[in-house]
Scaffold this motif. Sequence first.
Motif, PDB file in Angstrom:
ATOM      1  N   GLU A 229       0.827  -1.201   0.000  1.00  9.63           N
ATOM      2  CA  GLU A 229       0.000   0.000   0.000  1.00  9.63           C
ATOM      3  C   GLU A 229       0.858   1.246   0.000  1.00  9.63           C
ATOM      4  O   GLU A 229       1.984   1.207   0.482  1.00  9.63           O
TER       5      GLU A 229
ATOM      6  N   SER B 156      -5.640  -0.559  -1.919  1.00 14.21           N
ATOM      7  CA  SER B 156      -5.953   0.810  -2.323  1.00 14.21           C
ATOM      8  C   SER B 156      -6.534   1.553  -1.132  1.00 14.21           C
ATOM      9  O   SER B 156      -7.636   1.254  -0.676  1.00 14.21           O
TER      10      SER B 156
ATOM     11  N   TYR C 114      -9.228   6.003  -3.298  1.00 10.40           N
ATOM     12  CA  TYR C 114     -10.654   5.869  -3.602  1.00 10.40           C
ATOM     13  C   TYR C 114     -11.273   7.241  -3.840  1.00 10.40           C
ATOM     14  O   TYR C 114     -11.971   7.465  -4.827  1.00 10.40           O
TER      15      TYR C 114
ATOM     16  N   LEU D 262     -10.406   3.908 -11.222  1.00  8.70           N
ATOM     17  CA  LEU D 262     -10.009   2.828 -10.317  1.00  8.70           C
ATOM     18  C   LEU D 262      -9.959   1.490 -11.048  1.00  8.70           C
ATOM     19  O   LEU D 262      -9.065   0.678 -10.802  1.00  8.70           O
TER      20      LEU D 262
ATOM     21  N   SER E  67      -6.770  -7.565  -5.443  1.00  3.04           N
ATOM     22  CA  SER E  67      -6.615  -6.222  -4.880  1.00  3.04           C
ATOM     23  C   SER E  67      -7.626  -6.026  -3.769  1.00  3.04           C
ATOM     24  O   SER E  67      -8.714  -6.602  -3.801  1.00  3.04           O
TER      25      SER E  67
ATOM     26  N   THR F  29      -9.763  -3.079  -1.837  1.00  2.00           N
ATOM     27  CA  THR F  29     -10.168  -1.697  -2.076  1.00  2.00           C
ATOM     28  C   THR F  29     -11.510  -1.378  -1.435  1.00  2.00           C
ATOM     29  O   THR F  29     -12.388  -2.238  -1.350  1.00  2.00           O
TER      30      THR F  29
END
Length: 103
Positions: A27, A51, A56, A74, A89, A91
């Motif tokens: 990250e 993420s 975001y 994204l 991932s 997120t």
Amino acid sequence: MNPGKPEQFIDAALQLVQEDADMLLLEPAMFTADVLAHLKRNTRTPLFPFSVSGEYTALSSLDPKTGKRDVQRLIELFTMLKRAGADASVTYAALDIARQLSS
């Protein structure tokens, strides 16, 4: 660690792998593609870019009329991370991305 010296991150990650890490969480996702690609070539440990909330917010926009988020940037980020070697991932945008991809 110095963000301008990715070898510091790589060395730390490889140390965790030597200590039998089950997976590596990298990250913020957007700034780890080079480290991710290097680790993919040099380890079998699953790699998960994370993420963070700032990504975001910065990479998605909220439509004031519908209240829906446009997460196309994204989606492009996670596509790039997958190409770089991400196994998956993590997120905050998962639900918004799923909604956009299914519409």
